[in-house]
Every structure is written in structure tokens, then in C-alpha cells.
Design a protein around this motif. Structure first.
Motif, PDB file in Angstrom:
ATOM      1  N   UNK A 177      55.167   8.080  41.483  1.00 37.02           N
ATOM      2  CA  UNK A 177      54.323   8.317  42.657  1.00 37.02           C
ATOM      3  C   UNK A 177      54.765   7.542  43.898  1.00 37.02           C
ATOM      4  N   UNK A 178      55.152   6.295  43.722  1.00 37.62           N
ATOM      5  CA  UNK A 178      55.416   5.455  44.885  1.00 37.62           C
ATOM      6  C   UNK A 178      56.472   5.992  45.859  1.00 37.62           C
ATOM      7  N   UNK A 179      57.519   6.685  45.397  1.00 39.36           N
ATOM      8  CA  UNK A 179      58.507   7.192  46.374  1.00 39.36           C
ATOM      9  C   UNK A 179      57.982   8.344  47.237  1.00 39.36           C
ATOM     10  N   UNK A 180      56.870   8.949  46.844  1.00 38.49           N
ATOM     11  CA  UNK A 180      56.359  10.123  47.575  1.00 38.49           C
ATOM     12  C   UNK A 180      55.726   9.740  48.911  1.00 38.49           C
ATOM     13  N   UNK A 204      53.484   6.327  49.192  1.00 41.42           N
ATOM     14  CA  UNK A 204      52.394   5.867  48.323  1.00 41.42           C
ATOM     15  C   UNK A 204      52.654   4.426  47.899  1.00 41.42           C
ATOM     16  N   UNK A 205      53.935   4.082  47.729  1.00 39.36           N
ATOM     17  CA  UNK A 205      54.299   2.711  47.394  1.00 39.36           C
ATOM     18  C   UNK A 205      53.919   1.734  48.501  1.00 39.36           C
ATOM     19  N   UNK A 231      47.757   2.429  43.222  1.00 41.42           N
ATOM     20  CA  UNK A 231      48.196   1.580  42.110  1.00 41.42           C
ATOM     21  C   UNK A 231      47.796   2.159  40.752  1.00 41.42           C
ATOM     22  N   UNK A 232      47.266   3.386  40.773  1.00 46.22           N
ATOM     23  CA  UNK A 232      46.919   4.068  39.530  1.00 46.22           C
ATOM     24  C   UNK A 232      45.574   3.681  38.957  1.00 46.22           C
ATOM     25  N   UNK A 233      44.730   3.024  39.765  1.00 44.36           N
ATOM     26  CA  UNK A 233      43.443   2.558  39.269  1.00 44.36           C
ATOM     27  C   UNK A 233      42.313   3.472  39.755  1.00 44.36           C
ATOM     28  N   UNK A 234      41.419   3.824  38.847  1.00 47.30           N
ATOM     29  CA  UNK A 234      40.282   4.680  39.182  1.00 47.30           C
ATOM     30  C   UNK A 234      39.233   4.503  38.080  1.00 47.30           C
ATOM     31  N   UNK A 235      38.093   3.935  38.431  1.00 51.59           N
ATOM     32  CA  UNK A 235      37.070   3.614  37.437  1.00 51.59           C
ATOM     33  C   UNK A 235      36.018   4.714  37.268  1.00 51.59           C
ATOM     34  N   UNK A 236      36.138   5.822  37.982  1.00 48.37           N
ATOM     35  CA  UNK A 236      35.129   6.875  37.881  1.00 48.37           C
ATOM     36  C   UNK A 236      35.098   7.474  36.473  1.00 48.37           C
TER      37      UNK A 236
END
Length: 413
Positions: A177-180, A204-205, A231-236
Motif C-alpha cells: 500500500x505505501x508506494x501508492x 500512502x506511506x 498503517x493498516x489499523x482499523x478497530x471497527x
């Protein structure tokens, strides 16, 4: 961590409306097909198109005129919402045969929490079976994203279309994801991307490693949320009832011709505010934020909003704010589409207007009644008398947008 062990699917139906038409009429398969709001008028915009049409450079939101110029053999059909609604209902029935933890997002996509199922079967095995069943039983293609949270599952389902299954783990985020470019991230629109780009946040990085304080200054709480997602975090959690929570009520219209006259725009806006007010009234809601959307003749989208301290639901109050926003921010470029939305909504039964020096007088008339209530409760006990119960209104056309009318009713289980 509490939620690291979750396994979430995001199921995304591929070219849903077009695929449903092809399933109903196999002679349409393999042909460039598009569903258009109104093929005969200038406002005819493509709602969706088949992958065969996309191969010709056709895409959703393209005008009918432009699409036919690119692909003269393009087949155009008007939307058939009852047909799509029925297909959606069957698709979600298949999903719910695996788990009750299914959260519809729209007519053609939803989340599943399959954590418990994966104790007995591998996630890929379950995903392949679901994809195969939807194809075999409904003749409809779908893509499935598999991830430890909703954001990554949604991102994964977009990676392979049609008929893809993609696994996206937190450890994959940095290299996948980060290079996008930041505009490609789910949850970031053109306006937010422009703000981020202006601050040197291009990928995104960059967003993932940006300064928290800087992001909060730039985007408020949404900045913190987007950085966490990057950072790939999502608590939903997957919430089967989330779809019934109305977050906003809006209405928009594509104009028959580009309009550059402020008086004509005000007339259109008045009609939009009336419809929004009718829907708010039917749902017994009020909102604190009014937003306007403008799409100009060059297909540039602009939105502006204002939040007030007292929730509103009457057309004249909504219009006053909406028109003030238009007057202040419109640059007189001819307008193609106009929209008004009331968001940050609340149930009017639960909302108590903030008292101020300006509205104290209208509330003070209740004071003698409240004193009587206090005296009765003191004598007979708390709760001996209550205000009248609001029995609400019967469902009406105004209370149902096309979305709820064709879709939400099927999930009232």
C-alpha cells in the motif's frame, strides 16, 4: 492486542447492475453493456458498465453521449431496481447462511466476520466456496478481500476484479500500500488528497509516517483516523445493524442544462431543501451540518459545509445556510449538478435544544407546567406523570430514499 485475531471478508459484487442484467438475459453476456439513468436526456449518466464496456474505455459516471462516441455498439439499459434488489437479497441470504455477523454496506457490498468459522476451515476455503456459490446460484461474479480488519478487507477486494480473492495482512501494508498515491486510498477523496499533497504527503506511506499534530491541524479527527488506516489499523467491528443508522439526509439533481444564474440556482436549491426537510420530518431527525455539492460544467466537484449549534429540520432554515454557502463559495462557473445534505443528524426525540439568551423565552413557557409536574412527583413519586409519547409517523415515500426503499427493507431480519 484485542482484535488482531479477527478475520474479516469484504464481498464486492462486480459490475453489479450490468451483471444482473446479463444473468437475466444471457444474450447480453460478452457484450459491452451499460446501465444509464436516462439514456435519452443530457443527464444520462452511466450508473455502471460491464467489463466488456470497460475494455473500450467506458467508465461509471461517463455521459451517455461520450460513451456512445467511444463505443457505438454499446448497449444501454435503464436501471431495474426491483431486479437488482432481488439479486442483492439472494446474495446476502447466501452470506448469512455462513454467519449472522454480516454488515451490508450498500446493495452490492458487505462485510462478514468469519473469525469463528475459521477455527474449523481455512479462510481461503470459505471465500472460494462463497464466491463459487454466488456464481453458481445467482450467475453473478464477485471479488472478496480477506484481512484482519474492515479497511484492509475493503482495500483487498479492490485489488483483483472481476472474480478475485485477495488476502491482505498488516505485514503486507508497507510494500503493497505505501508506494501508492494517497488518492487511491479508500476513504480519501479528491479534496482531501489535494490538501495532503499540498503538505508534501503524496503517497500512502507518506501519510502513514506523517506527524499526528500536523494531520490533526489539517484534517481534524479524520487526519488521525486516516493515518491509522494508512498503517493498516482499523478497530471497527462488523455490525449487522450499522446500516440502519442514518448519518445524513441529502438530495441532488443534475440540471437539464448548465446554469449560471444565481436566481435559477436558488430556485433549484429551494426544491432540494424542501425534499431534504420532508425526509428529515418523515424520519423524525434533525441535523447540525448543512453541506452543498456543486459539479460545474467542467466536471469539477466542489463541496462546502457549515455546522451550527442548534439542530435543524425545516426547509427554510436549511435553505438559508445552503444558499449562503452557495453565494459565498460559488465562482460563477456554470453549474451542472447541485446537491444539499444535512448531516451529523440526531433523533429529534432525544435532542434538547441548547438554551441561550436568544431561545430561553420560547422554553420558559414550559416552566409553569414543569412546576406542576414537580409537585405531582413529590406527592405521588417519580414517574407518576410523563410527557406525551411520540408515536412517530407511519413510513412514507419521503422517509425512504431510493436506497432504503429498494434495499434496507430486505435487511430487517
Amino acid at each position: 492486542m484485542a482484535h488482531m485475531g479477527r478475520i474479516i471478508f469484504h464481498i464486492d459484487m462486480n459490475s453489479f447492475y450490468a451483471s444482473v442484467e446479463q444473468a437475466h438475459d444471457p444474450s447480453l453476456k460478452g457484450k459491452p453493456l451499460a446501465i444509464a439513468g436516462n439514456p435519452k436526456e443530457r443527464r444520462g449518466i452511466l450508473v455502471t458498465c460491464s467489463y466488456e464496456a470497460r475494455a473500450h474505455g467506458i467508465y461509471t459516471t461517463m455521459t451517455v453521449h461520450e460513451a456512445l462516441r467511444k463505443c457505438p455498439e454499446l448497449l444501454l439499459l435503464p436501471p431495474d431496481f426491483p431486479k437488482y434488489r432481488e439479486a442483492s437479497k439472494k446474495m446476502f441470504t447466501i452470506l448469512r447462511s455462513y454467519t449472522d455477523l454480516v454488515e451490508p454496506v450498500s446493495i452490492d457490498e458487505g462485510y462478514m466476520d468469519v473469525t469463528l468459522l475459521c477455527q474449523e476451515q481455512h479462510a481461503l476455503t470459505i471465500a472460494k466456496e462463497i464466491q463459487s456459490r454466488i456464481l453458481q446460484e445467482l450467475d453473478l461474479p464477485c471479488s472478496i478481500g480477506i484481512a484482519p480488519n474492515k479497511f484492509l478487507a475493503k482495500t483487498a477486494s479492490d485489488m483483483k476484479k472481476p472474480m478475485g480473492i485477495t488476502v491482505l495482512r498488516i505485514r503486507d501494508v508497507a510494500h503493497m500500500l505505501w508506494p501508492r498515491e494517497v488518492i487511491t486510498m479508500h476513504g480519501i477523496g479528491a479534496s482531501t488528497a489535494k490538501k495532503l499533497n499540498a503538505q508534501g504527503i503524496l503517497t500512502i506511506g507518506d501519510l502513514a509516517q506523517a506527524d499526528d499534530y500536523k494531520l490533526k491541524q489539517l484534517l481534524g479527527k479524520n487526519g488521525e483516523r486516516l493515518r491509522a488506516r494508512a498503517n493498516g489499523m482499523d478497530e471497527r467491528v462488523v455490525d449487522p445493524n450499522a446500516i440502519f443508522d442514518t448519518k445524513s439526509v441529502g438530495n441532488s439533481t443534475t440540471l437539464p442544462e448548465d446554469i449560471a444564474d444565481i436566481r435559477q440556482l436558488q430556485k433549484v436549491m429551494k426544491g432540494l431543501c424542501k425534499k431534504v426537510a420532508e425526509r428529515l420530518e418523515a424520519k423524525r431527525l434533525a441535523g447540525f451540518t448543512v453541506s452543498i455539492q456543486i459539479r460545474d460544467a467542467n466536471w469539477q466537484n466542489h463541496s462546502r459545509s457549515k455546522t451550527v449549534s442548534n439542530a435543524m429540520y425545516q426547509a427554510e432554515d436549511i435553505l438559508a445556510i445552503a444558499f449562503a454557502l452557495l453565494e459565498r463559495h460559488w465562482d460563477e462557473t456554470p453549474v451542472r449538478l447541485l446537491g444539499v445534505t444535512v448531516s451529523n443528524v440526531t433523533d429529534r426525540k432525544e435532542y434538547s435544544q441548547q438554551l441561550s439568551i436568544f431561545n430561553f423565552e420560547e422554553h420558559s413557557k414550559d416552566e409553569p407546567i414543569l412546576k406542576v409536574v414537580d409537585e405531582i412527583e413529590e406527592r405521588f413519586g417519580k414517574g407518576a406523570i410523563t410527557r406525551g409519547v411520540d408515536i412517530g409517523k407511519r413510513p412514507s415515500y419521503q422517509s425512504q430514499t431510493s436506497f432504503s426503499k429498494d434495499f434496507l427493507d430486505d435487511h430487517d431480519v
